[in-house]
Design a protein around this motif. Structure first.
Motif, PDB file in Angstrom:
ATOM      1  N   ALA A   1       0.848  -1.184   0.000  1.00 14.79           N
ATOM      2  CA  ALA A   1       0.000   0.000   0.000  1.00 14.79           C
ATOM      3  C   ALA A   1       0.896   1.252   0.000  1.00 14.79           C
ATOM      4  O   ALA A   1       1.972   1.237   0.589  1.00 14.79           O
ATOM      5  N   PRO A   2       0.477   2.311  -0.688  1.00 12.50           N
ATOM      6  CA  PRO A   2      -0.837   2.524  -1.312  1.00 12.50           C
ATOM      7  C   PRO A   2      -0.945   2.023  -2.741  1.00 12.50           C
ATOM      8  O   PRO A   2      -1.932   2.303  -3.424  1.00 12.50           O
ATOM      9  N   ARG A  33      -4.613  -2.345  -2.787  1.00 11.43           N
ATOM     10  CA  ARG A  33      -5.490  -2.553  -1.637  1.00 11.43           C
ATOM     11  C   ARG A  33      -5.239  -3.961  -1.095  1.00 11.43           C
ATOM     12  O   ARG A  33      -4.669  -4.823  -1.776  1.00 11.43           O
ATOM     13  N   ASN A  66      -4.426   3.922   8.338  1.00 11.26           N
ATOM     14  CA  ASN A  66      -5.481   3.784   7.346  1.00 11.26           C
ATOM     15  C   ASN A  66      -5.502   4.935   6.345  1.00 11.26           C
ATOM     16  O   ASN A  66      -6.171   4.851   5.319  1.00 11.26           O
ATOM     17  N   LEU A 115      -3.592   2.764   4.001  1.00 17.16           N
ATOM     18  CA  LEU A 115      -4.235   1.489   3.683  1.00 17.16           C
ATOM     19  C   LEU A 115      -5.604   1.663   3.032  1.00 17.16           C
ATOM     20  O   LEU A 115      -6.012   0.845   2.204  1.00 17.16           O
ATOM     21  N   ALA A 116      -6.325   2.694   3.435  1.00 12.43           N
ATOM     22  CA  ALA A 116      -7.639   3.013   2.861  1.00 12.43           C
ATOM     23  C   ALA A 116      -8.635   1.868   3.006  1.00 12.43           C
ATOM     24  O   ALA A 116      -9.458   1.630   2.121  1.00 12.43           O
ATOM     25  N   ILE A 117      -8.580   1.163   4.138  1.00 15.34           N
ATOM     26  CA  ILE A 117      -9.551   0.101   4.387  1.00 15.34           C
ATOM     27  C   ILE A 117     -10.903   0.739   4.677  1.00 15.34           C
ATOM     28  O   ILE A 117     -11.006   1.625   5.520  1.00 15.34           O
ATOM     29  N   GLU A 137     -14.309  -3.605   2.684  1.00 18.97           N
ATOM     30  CA  GLU A 137     -13.086  -4.396   2.576  1.00 18.97           C
ATOM     31  C   GLU A 137     -12.756  -5.080   3.894  1.00 18.97           C
ATOM     32  O   GLU A 137     -12.281  -6.226   3.914  1.00 18.97           O
TER      33      GLU A 137
END
Length: 262
Positions: free
Chosen positions: A98-99, A102, A176, A179-181, A185
Motif C-alpha cells: 500500500a498505497p 489494496r 489507514n 491502507l484506505a480500508i 473491505e
C-alpha cells in the motif's frame, strides 16, 4: 479489569515498546543476506523459493509483514533456515505494498504466487506469516476460493504469527490514511469475519510480551474459528515480543517450526 483502547496508533506501535526496537531491521537484513549466500534458491515470479539439498518433503510458505506497507521477502530470507533444514522447500511470496494496492489485491497476488510454487513442489503445503503476513496466511485458508481447490486440499497446517485478524481495528489507526480500508473491505478481507476451509489445523502464535492488541487478535481468530468447527490453538510464547517471536523459524526443531511442519 476493563480493557479499552484509548490510543489506537500506540496500540499497534511495536518499536517504541521493544528495547532496541529500531535496531532490528538492520539485523534482519544482515541475517537474511548471510543465509542467501549459502542457500539453494530458485527464481520464481513474485517471490523467493529456497530449496533443501534433496527432494523437498513439501512446501512451507512464510508471508512477510510490515502492516501491508513495508518490507519485502528478501529481508526475511533467514527465516527459511529451519524448514529448509527439515527438508522442506520454503516460499516467501511478495505482494504490492500500500498505497500501490489494496489489501484485497494483495490477497489475490499472494494466492497466485503460492499456487505457482505449489505446482513446482509436490507434497503438503504449510502456511505461516507474521503480523500483516499472519493476516494473509489466515486469509489463504478462508473458504471462499482464495486458493484453488487442489492447493487448498494440500494444506497441512496454518500458523498465523501475531496475526491481524480483524481489519476493523486498523481503520481506527493513522495507518489507514495509506491502507484506505473501508468497512466493505474489512468485512471481505478479515479472516475473523470469514469461514475457514474445513480440516486444516490452525495455530495462532503470539509473543507473551507483545502489545495487548496483538494478543487479542491472536486469541480472537483462534476462538472464532474454533466456533466454526476448525481445530485451533493459540500459543502465547512466554517473554517473546513482536520482533523476536519469529526467530524460532530459523531453528529446525523449535516448537514453532515443529508446529508448522508437524
Amino acid at each position: 479489569m476493563l480493557y479499552q483502547v484509548e490510543d489506537w496508533d500506540d496500540a499497534y506501535a511495536n518499536a517504541a515498546h521493544i528495547p532496541g526496537g529500531n535496531d532490528y531491521p538492520a539485523r534482519w537484513e544482515a541475517e537474511a543476506a548471510a543465509f542467501r549466500k549459502t542457500a539453494r534458491q530458485e527464481n520464481i515470479d513474485g517471490g523467493d523459493l529456497f530449496l533443501p539439498e534433496n527432494t523437498a518433503k513439501g512446501l512451507a510458505v512464510f508471508i512477510h509483514g510490515g502492516f501491508w506497507m513495508k518490507t519485502g521477502p528478501a529481508i526475511w530470507s533467514h527465516l527459511a533456515a529451519g524448514p529448509v533444514a527439515r527438508g522442506w522447500a520454503v516460499l516467501m511470496p511478495g505482494y504490492t505494498l500500500a498505497p500501490g494496492a489494496r489489501i484485497a489485491q494483495m490477497t489475490r497476488q499472494v494466492a497466485s504466487v503460492i499456487s505457482d510454487a505449489a505446482g513446482r513442489i509436490a507434497g503438503p503445503v504449510a502456511l505461516t506469516g507474521h503480523s500483516a503476513g499472519g493476516h494473509l496466511a489466515a486469509r489463504m485458508i478462508c473458504d471462499d476460493g482464495t486458493l484453488p481447490g487442489g492447493v487448498a486440499a494440500r494444506i497441512s497446517a496454518c500458523v498465523p504469527i501475531s496475526p491481524l485478524a480483524d481489519l476493523r481495528a486498523m481503520m481506527r489507526t493513522a495507518m489507514n490514511d495509506v491502507l484506505a480500508i473501508d468497512m466493505a473491505e474489512a468485512r471481505s478481507e478479515s479472516p475473523a469475519l470469514l469461514t475457514p476451509c474445513p480440516d486444516i489445523p490452525v495455530t495462532t502464535w503470539v509473543g507473551g510480551a507483545e502489545r495487548p492488541e496483538f494478543l487479542r487478535q491472536a486469541r480472537l481468530l483462534a476462538d472464532i474459528w474454533a466456533g466454526l468447527g476448525a481445530a485451533t490453538d493459540c500459543v502465547i510464547d512466554p517473554g517473546r515480543h513482536h520482533y523476536d517471536v519469529i526467530e524460532a523459524l530459523t531453528r529446525p526443531n523449535s516448537p514453532l517450526t515443529c508446529r508448522l511442519l508437524g
